[in-house]
Design an enzyme around this catalytic site. Structure first.
Site, mmCIF file in Angstrom:
data_model
loop_
_atom_site.group_PDB
_atom_site.id
_atom_site.type_symbol
_atom_site.label_atom_id
_atom_site.label_comp_id
_atom_site.label_asym_id
_atom_site.label_seq_id
_atom_site.Cartn_x
_atom_site.Cartn_y
_atom_site.Cartn_z
ATOM 1 N N ASP A 140 -27.394 12.388 40.953
ATOM 2 C CA ASP A 140 -26.572 12.269 42.159
ATOM 3 C C ASP A 140 -26.452 10.818 42.616
ATOM 4 O O ASP A 140 -27.337 10.000 42.361
ATOM 5 C CB ASP A 140 -27.209 13.056 43.307
ATOM 6 N N HIS B 260 -31.722 11.025 41.108
ATOM 7 C CA HIS B 260 -30.752 10.168 41.794
ATOM 8 C C HIS B 260 -30.591 8.851 41.044
ATOM 9 O O HIS B 260 -31.534 8.056 41.014
ATOM 10 C CB HIS B 260 -31.192 9.905 43.230
HETATM 11 ZN ZN LIG Z 1 -26.582 12.602 47.295
#
Ligand SMILES: [Zn+2]
Length: 239
Positions: free
Chosen positions: A47, A193
């Site tokens: 992400d 992430h």
């Molecule tokens: Zn995010």
């Protein structure tokens, strides 16, 4: 009395967190965080990118291992690193929508999040020549109207299991990987992430964690799938 007040306050915070943000909460509608699989298959997802050099470093790792990942990308980051998305798609990775700016305040204004999703879809469509089907809300925020809005747009909301609660602070890669491995079951959609919100930032510990997690998952007999394969949905529409 004060202790009771604090206790009730904490409980309220926990309940609100669970309802709106916890991956396992499905009260506000179906928001899959794993697939019902008996075989050892896992989907690695990333992400908040593109964020260089980290997104490319993760892609290098995956490409060397013949693994295809799923990248939920932020529109404003795509504008910053347009070539990265081309490279990901050319290597067979799947790209999904993770809003335009990743700002929490967009959830608080009616219509703002819808406009964010639409703007990011336009950017992705221009770049890819096709329309992504997979979408993930920042922080996995969900409420019935939000999930319905995504589905009305032909988007498939996809949650997942966070690799480590402190990944955002870049705890060391080995610790992140240990937690990620402990949280993985057959069918898990694992969240790393490669960026930080819409702002980029240092992600070297995540890169190391991804390397170690892949190593550990292979040793446990796991194979890897993209989210669309895992959930049996298309990754893109032609228009
Ligand atoms: Zn995010």
């Amino acid at each position: 009395m004060i202790a009771l007040g604090i206790g009730i306050g904490l409980l309220a915070v926990l309940v609100l967190y669970w309802l709106f943000l916890a991956p396992s909460a499905q009260v506000f509608g179906h928001y899959p965080y794993r697939a019902g699989r008996a075989d050892r298959v896992v989907a690695l997802t990333f992400d908040d990118g593109p964020n260089e050099p980290y997104t490319s470093q993760i892609a290098d790792l995956l490409d060397r291992q013949g693994i295809r990942g799923t990248f939920f990308q932020v529109g404003s980051c795509i504008e910053r690193h347009p070539a990265t998305i081309d490279r990901l798609v050319a290597a067979g990775h799947v790209v999904g929508n993770h809003s335009l700016t990743h700002r929490f305040t967009t959830y608080l204004r009616p219509g703002a999040f819808r406009r964010e999703i639409d703007a990011s879809q336009r950017l992705l469509r221009e770049r890819l020549g096709r329309t992504p089907v997979l979408a993930r809300t920042p922080w996995l925020w969900r409420q019935p109207a939000l999930l319905r809005m995504l589905r009305r747009r032909g988007l498939e909301p996809v949650a997942g299991v966070f690799c480590h609660p402190l990944e955002v602070f870049q705890r060391d890669g080995a610790a992140i990987a240990r937690r990620a491995l402990a949280r993985t079951r057959p069918g898990t959609i694992l969240i790393f992430h490669d960026g930080f919100d819409g702002r980029g930032g240092y992600r070297a510990e995540t890169v190391e964690a991804v390397r170690l997690t892949i190593e550990g998952l292979r040793a446990r007999g796991y194979r890897f799938a993209t989210v669309d394969e895992m959930l049996g949905v298309p990754a893109y529409r032609s228009q």
